[in-house]
Design a protein around this motif. Structure first.
Motif, PDB file in Angstrom:
ATOM      1  N   ASP A   1       0.821  -1.217   0.000  1.00 45.76           N
ATOM      2  CA  ASP A   1       0.000   0.000   0.000  1.00 45.76           C
ATOM      3  C   ASP A   1       0.855   1.268   0.000  1.00 45.76           C
ATOM      4  N   ILE A   2       1.996   1.229   0.685  1.00 48.61           N
ATOM      5  CA  ILE A   2       2.897   2.391   0.661  1.00 48.61           C
ATOM      6  C   ILE A   2       3.394   2.622  -0.769  1.00 48.61           C
ATOM      7  N   GLU A   3       3.839   1.542  -1.414  1.00 46.13           N
ATOM      8  CA  GLU A   3       4.339   1.674  -2.788  1.00 46.13           C
ATOM      9  C   GLU A   3       3.256   2.205  -3.733  1.00 46.13           C
ATOM     10  N   GLU A   4       2.043   1.671  -3.586  1.00 46.69           N
ATOM     11  CA  GLU A   4       0.941   2.130  -4.436  1.00 46.69           C
ATOM     12  C   GLU A   4       0.614   3.595  -4.159  1.00 46.69           C
ATOM     13  N   SER A   5       0.653   3.976  -2.887  1.00 51.88           N
ATOM     14  CA  SER A   5       0.349   5.371  -2.521  1.00 51.88           C
ATOM     15  C   SER A   5       1.410   6.318  -3.040  1.00 51.88           C
ATOM     16  N   ILE A   6       2.668   5.896  -2.988  1.00 52.54           N
ATOM     17  CA  ILE A   6       3.751   6.736  -3.515  1.00 52.54           C
ATOM     18  C   ILE A   6       3.612   6.849  -5.039  1.00 52.54           C
TER      19      ILE A   6
ATOM     20  N   LEU B   1       0.013  10.520   1.835  1.00 55.13           N
ATOM     21  CA  LEU B   1       0.322   9.150   2.273  1.00 55.13           C
ATOM     22  C   LEU B   1      -0.337   8.833   3.611  1.00 55.13           C
ATOM     23  N   ARG B   2      -0.312   9.789   4.512  1.00 53.47           N
ATOM     24  CA  ARG B   2      -0.942   9.589   5.824  1.00 53.47           C
ATOM     25  C   ARG B   2      -2.436   9.309   5.661  1.00 53.47           C
ATOM     26  N   ASP B   3      -3.095  10.070   4.778  1.00 48.64           N
ATOM     27  CA  ASP B   3      -4.531   9.863   4.543  1.00 48.64           C
ATOM     28  C   ASP B   3      -4.802   8.495   3.919  1.00 48.64           C
ATOM     29  N   LYS B   4      -4.000   8.092   2.957  1.00 43.47           N
ATOM     30  CA  LYS B   4      -4.230   6.825   2.264  1.00 43.47           C
ATOM     31  C   LYS B   4      -3.895   5.607   3.136  1.00 43.47           C
ATOM     32  N   LEU B   5      -3.000   5.798   4.096  1.00 47.22           N
ATOM     33  CA  LEU B   5      -2.546   4.658   4.914  1.00 47.22           C
ATOM     34  C   LEU B   5      -3.093   4.683   6.332  1.00 47.22           C
TER      35      LEU B   5
END
Length: 193
Positions: A120-125, A171-175
């Motif tokens: 999810d981090i990679e996708e968000s970035i 990123l904070r919002d998405k994760l």
């Protein structure tokens, strides 16, 4: 050893006569070890039980009351110590199995969570706007300071700071479903200029 001899030895033991203790030890030590080994199926543990028993017998000699024969008292005491050891070992084994099972379960949960989080981090970035993504990767993956990023991309330091702030907020919002802001913030905290 007849009952009268046992009684005499026991009375001498209670008076603190070491000779009586030695007599008891020499007379019964090996037989008690054999008996404890039959119960425990472990020679070393059996010897340890019998040695501990004799130490306690000497230490508590003044408070011991024997209602049967001395021999019966010795064997019953070693039996009780052996059974307590068996119970204690069983509890330790059960506890160890429980801890191992729990650790294995938690490890898998953590590994799955970690894999999901990384994905999810990679996708968000990857979903960040191109310039913001480039600034973020230069900062976090290559370890460049804002000033170095600004020079490399021909931007102002303020622009780099603003883009990093927006990247982190996105990123904070998405994760946020991972509910690990402390971890997240420590990984993505602002670097010095």
């Amino acid at each position: 050893m007849n009952q009268f001899e046992e009684q005499t030895i026991f009375e001498d033991l209670k008076k603190g006569k070491e000779q009586a203790f030695e007599q008891l030890f020499k007379r019964y030590y090996q037989a008690l070890c054999t008996y404890a080994t039959q119960l425990l199926q472990d020679d070393d543990a059996a010897e340890e039980i019998v040695q501990d028993f004799f130490v306690k017998l000497w230490e508590k000699r003044n408070s011991i009351t024997i209602e049967t024969s001395l021999k019966s008292y010795l064997f019953r005491s070693v039996k009780n110590h052996s059974l307590n050891r068996i119970k204690h070992e069983k509890i330790k084994t059960q506890h160890a199995q429980h801890v191992i099972a729990e650790a294995e379960m938690n490890d898998y949960d953590d590994q799955f969570l970690e894999v999901d989080l990384k994905k999810d981090i990679e996708e968000s970035i990857a979903a960040l706007p191109e310039k913001r993504r480039e600034i973020f990767r230069l900062s976090r993956e290559e370890g460049l300071k804002y000033r170095e990023i600004a020079e490399k991309l021909n931007l102002s330091v303020k622009t780099v700071e603003a883009q990093m702030g927006l990247a982190i907020k996105s990123l904070r919002d998405k994760l946020k479903k991972y509910n690990s802001f402390i971890f997240f913030l420590s990984c993505f905290r602002k670097k010095a200029v």
